[in-house]
Design an enzyme around this catalytic site. Structure first.
Site, short mmCIF file in Angstrom:
data_model
loop_
_atom_site.label_atom_id
_atom_site.label_comp_id
_atom_site.label_asym_id
_atom_site.label_seq_id
_atom_site.Cartn_x
_atom_site.Cartn_y
_atom_site.Cartn_z
N CYS A 134 -23.54 -66.54 -14.70
CA CYS A 134 -23.33 -66.17 -16.09
C CYS A 134 -24.13 -64.91 -16.43
CB CYS A 134 -23.64 -67.33 -17.01
SG CYS A 134 -22.85 -67.20 -18.63
N HIS A 245 -20.26 -71.52 -14.79
CA HIS A 245 -21.43 -72.32 -14.43
C HIS A 245 -21.09 -73.43 -13.44
CE1 HIS A 245 -24.42 -70.82 -17.39
NE2 HIS A 245 -23.34 -70.50 -18.08
N GLU A 247 -23.13 -75.18 -11.72
CA GLU A 247 -24.14 -76.25 -11.74
C GLU A 247 -23.83 -77.33 -12.77
OE1 GLU A 247 -25.24 -73.76 -15.10
OE2 GLU A 247 -24.64 -73.26 -13.04
#
Length: 318
Positions: A134, A245, A247
């Site tokens: 990001c 993202h 994660e």
């Protein structure tokens, strides 16, 4: 992701490049005890200030650990000599998401030091990978272009499929993906987006430095219909960036936030964590002292439950 001011809900987690042709990087994976550094971010939100000066959301730590690496937090207050020493001990670097000035902040200053070290090392045949998520990807474009070229590409709290480019199918990042899974990437909303700024496709195509350095692997369309670059990898260097993202697919669970948690979303996160950590295994950097290594790792710190005042479940403060 915004590069002006900090907002925990705006983005959840978060130099000019050398034009010399480096020595070919052909090292095999030989280091089974990698350490990935994660650059901390300055605390600017008043509700977070009592806990520490800098922070790392816990999801990034878990993400790197899930790929088989240990994590070293890197503070923003050290000297250049100390960063040079750290660089020789870690096996890769992660620029996380967030919201800071990408040219003048301490975060940008320290990132620039590591970026230059990584370019020089790779040019000399010393393999060292960098990943930007990001705002971290945005930071990579600023470091390469030598200026901030970001524009409004708001994609706030939305999961999307990727519009893969032809280059994605021969990329290093996606080399371990099956043909079926590459198709799934283009059909299912597996990538969580939480950003307000990004690099438009038009800007990328008009900038010679960015075109020479990066290959675009995917694009997406923002709420204002602007087409933005969503996945990149460097042509020569082991540097990678995603505007989304990975994660969050495994480690963030806010009910009001659009985190992809499907089987395929979790699989995507797994594949990318494994890929980047395996890149770190190709780095031969290491600690000479076992005690220093142990004291430098994230295990010395306890994450704080942050659900009462941020969008993160857990945060490490330093």
């Amino acid at each position: 992701m915004s590069n002006v001011g900090f907002s925990a809900l705006a983005c959840l987690f978060f130099v000019c490049c050398s034009r010399a042709v480096p020595t070919p990087l052909i090292q095999e994976a030989v280091n089974d005890r990698p350490v990935i550094g994660i650059l901390t971010q300055l605390v600017t939100d008043d509700v977070m200030k009592p806990f520490g000066r800098t922070y790392i959301p816990g999801a990034y730590v878990k993400y790197i650990e899930s790929g088989g690496s240990r994590v070293m937090p890197i503070r923003l207050t050290l000297s250049t000599a100390e960063y040079e020493s750290i660089f020789k001990k870690i096996n890769g670097l992660l620029f996380i998401g967030g919201a800071v000035d990408l040219e003048k902040s301490d975060y940008a200053r320290v990132a620039r030091i590591f970026y230059k070290l990584a370019v020089a090392a790779n040019n000399a045949g010393d393999f060292f990978p960098i990943w930007g998520t990001c705002m971290g990807m945005q930071l990579l474009t600023v470091l390469v272009a030598g200026e901030n070229l970001l524009a409004n590409t708001t994609a706030e709290n939305i999961a999307m499929p990727l519009n893969l480019t032809a280059d994605a199918y021969s990329s290093r990042m996606f080399q371990g993906f099956s043909d079926d899974f590459m198709k799934i990437l283009t059909q299912e909303p597996l990538t969580g987006n939480f950003h307000h700024y990004g690099l438009t496709v038009e800007t990328f195509q008009e900038n010679e430095k960015l075109q020479d350095f990066f290959t675009v692997l995917s694009t997406n369309v923002a709420e204002n219909r602007a087409r933005f670059v969503s996945t990149i990898e460097a042509k020569i260097y082991p540097f990678y960036g995603v505007q989304w993202h990975p994660e969050v697919n495994r480690f963030q669970w806010r009910r009001k936030l659009n985190f992809p948690h499907s089987f395929h979303a979790v699989q995507l996160s797994t594949l990318l964590a494994d890929f980047f950590v395996n890149e770190g295994r190709k780095s031969l950097h290491h600690f000479d002292d076992a005690e220093e290594e142990a004291s430098s790792l994230i295990y010395s710190y306890t994450p704080v439950y942050a659900g009462n005042f941020t969008a993160y479940e857990q945060i490490y403060f330093f």
